[in-house]
Design an enzyme around this catalytic site. Sequence first.
Site, mmCIF file in Angstrom:
data_model
loop_
_atom_site.group_PDB
_atom_site.id
_atom_site.type_symbol
_atom_site.label_atom_id
_atom_site.label_comp_id
_atom_site.label_asym_id
_atom_site.label_seq_id
_atom_site.Cartn_x
_atom_site.Cartn_y
_atom_site.Cartn_z
ATOM 1 N N ASP A 294 0.863 -1.163 0.000
ATOM 2 C CA ASP A 294 0.000 0.000 0.000
ATOM 3 C C ASP A 294 0.916 1.234 0.000
ATOM 4 O O ASP A 294 2.133 1.124 0.126
ATOM 5 C CB ASP A 294 -0.956 -0.016 1.205
ATOM 6 C CG ASP A 294 -2.199 0.831 0.949
ATOM 7 O OD1 ASP A 294 -3.235 0.590 1.563
ATOM 8 O OD2 ASP A 294 -2.123 1.740 0.080
HETATM 9 C C1 GLC Z 1 -4.488 4.261 -0.272
HETATM 10 C C2 GLC Z 1 -5.337 3.102 0.171
HETATM 11 C C3 GLC Z 1 -5.414 2.001 -0.848
HETATM 12 C C4 GLC Z 1 -5.353 2.606 -2.229
HETATM 13 C C5 GLC Z 1 -3.951 3.151 -2.401
HETATM 14 C C6 GLC Z 1 -3.755 3.810 -3.780
HETATM 15 O O1 GLC Z 1 -3.781 4.775 0.809
HETATM 16 O O2 GLC Z 1 -5.048 2.499 1.418
HETATM 17 O O3 GLC Z 1 -6.624 1.272 -0.616
HETATM 18 O O4 GLC Z 1 -5.625 1.618 -3.213
HETATM 19 O O5 GLC Z 1 -3.617 4.093 -1.378
HETATM 20 O O6 GLC Z 1 -4.566 4.910 -3.908
#
Ligand code: GLC
Length: 756
Positions: A294
């Site tokens: 993430d």
């Molecule tokens: C965010 C979220 C994740 C998302 C990623 C990209 O912080 O936790 O669910 O897909 O970043 O945007």
Amino acid sequence: MRWTTISFLLFLMACKTYTNTSNVNREQPMSTIDKKIDALLAKMTLTEKVGQMIQYNGFYDATGPQPRGGDAARKYEHLRSGKVGSMLNVRGVDQVRAVQEIAVEETRLGIPLIIGFDVIHGYETQSPIPLAEAASWDLDAIENSAKVAAAEAAAAGINWTFAPMVDITRDARWGRVMEGAGEDPYYGSLVAAARVKGFQGDDLAQPNTIAACAKHFAGYGWSESGREYNTVDVGTSTLYNMILPPFKAAKDAGVKTFMNSFNDLNGIPATGDEFLLRDILKGAWKFDGFVVSDWDSIGEMYEHGYAANDAEAAMFAANAGCDMDMESYTYVEHLENLVNEGKVNEAHIDEAVRRILRVKFELGLFDDPYKYCSKEREQTIIGHESHHEAVLDLAKKSIVLLKNERSLLPLKDNDSYLVIGQLAEDKTSPLGSWRLAAKDNTAVSVLEGIENVSGKPALFKKGVQLTTDKATFVYPVPINTTDRKDFAEAIKAAKNVDKVVMVLGEHGFQSGESRSRTRIGLPGLQQELLEEIYKVNKNIILVLMNGRPLTIDWAAEHVPSILETWHLGSQSGNAIAEVLFGKYNPSGKLPMSFPRHVGQVPIYYNQKRTGRPDQKDGNVFFSHYSDEENTALYPFGHGLSYTWFEYRNLRVEVLGKTEVKVTVDLQNMGGLDGEEVAQLYIRDVAASVIRPKKELKGFQKVFLKAGEAKKLEFTLTENELGFFDNRGNFKVEPGEFHLKVGGSSENGIWSGFHLD
Ligand code: GLC
């Protein structure tokens, strides 16, 4: 810099060697792709291999803390030197083509980028938020919603979505409950599979399908106290029986990627957790896609207190099986050195790159890196009328009728009514918080929907539309206001109508990521307004617009009719109006329990009994609160209709050690056609690992005409009868089972059976 003729010819020759694209059979056996991967891998330098493991954010919708030290110039430099394998938040054919041309035409090997984006419940055309979709209990409609989202995203150049979010959760304080399918692992697993199939279709190489991503692996929904990004500490039984099943279902449905979660799981950050990523996902489950971190979750292992520095964080993540780094810069800074220092085995790098390349091959990106970059498709597919029809259908099915005394609903033609509530005119909140590509102010508002469906544009424009919660959409947005200036006028107007429709709840950014709340009642002055209006007119229809279960105990006690309408997406107002006027008979059921008080949270239907479930001899020594009931205000599976249903003749037949046949008669007893979600729950009375007092193990959404009856049949197999022990072994044990079929987790008719 454009291609010279020589380099272009070299590129074509290179294509000949490892793509030979002209007659590639889309159903080519994996071994053919593996051979191409091997051939390509053999050409790659360590720098280029590590490059495939880097994902950079574009320069548009940042969905996390701004990258540490990242900047456009350096990113473009890395792009040109083959140090980037993927980008996120680059969208639109022109932007995607621009970065893809650099990767394909300016780097040594011309490996195409995979372009990711958060297509959570729609790209431009928004379907209801995922929690609302789950309230429809219509798996075909949910799959179709993902299919529509994929078609629009693919037309915008995107070939990978960071969805479905399959985190089970029981904590309405956590803002991301809006993004999942609620509290039940059985139902959450079915929804996960439906969404994966919708996004990926039958052929990932088709230009209207995109790779999906099961997230957040794992345990994010158990964030302690419902506080965003908080620590997670769970027992093995909860991990195996509640948290992991939807991820396994997504894997079994063929999901191509996983995203690890931000949280630590029992003291190990998920990003660096070899048990999760290698032992379970890539080992026991044999997952052959790739894992993306993430946002900056690799770098955050330093903040967790797990890595001493960025280099160590990169080492832990790579060794644990995190294949791609989203925006931490630790892989691009340290991974090559770590391999040269022998701290990360190059075999791990090769394995990660193989996984990433395989998805790119399966997407057809080597066949044609620009296959998702059609201006014509972008102009004709995005926002298509059929997409709005699809999201309207699902929005109607997602509405849950929580209460309807004195049949105040549906509104009658000769009713005079007033519409109150800032959310009634709000055209952005219904789009929810994960609506990055939607245009602001494009949802059909409740007022517009009422106009469209009732055909009475003049009537309520004279009504009072109160601004009790000035929701502006600046990141982050203010929640509470002290503005009572419109109260007097609203109260005066409410005296003179038959019914008052109050549209209250949360604006679009009061739930979602980074939106945890300790108070989950109606924000701002809405509760005060509701009570003031009630003093002058008790015929209130409360239309809730929210992204999480709210504590509405006062309304539940006083307000005669309550509709849960969530954030329903682009067609929100039309769906709500069709239900208000009875053009659609509400059929939704809650995928998550509504607490009486936030002090009960986490609250869920599939609780264990405990050793003292009931009061004995009038003493206090049993599992309860002294100031609140144990039960939910509105339980999992609850939802009413404008008609009503009766269950009769429940019969259970044990056909074998792991096969039980259940039949029940269901009848529509009212004067209106309608749909009922018949739910089957079991309880394994005594087991080697205590089982919940009830578990959903089957459901059928059934349309019945007024008065019509139908015999429903369910079959329970080992999948439904079994559970995981604390070593992760799945088992079915003999013994006594109770069984219930009904219209919610609370009501229904009981029976039982014995397994030998
Ligand atoms: C965010 C979220 C994740 C998302 C990623 C990209 O912080 O936790 O669910 O897909 O970043 O945007």
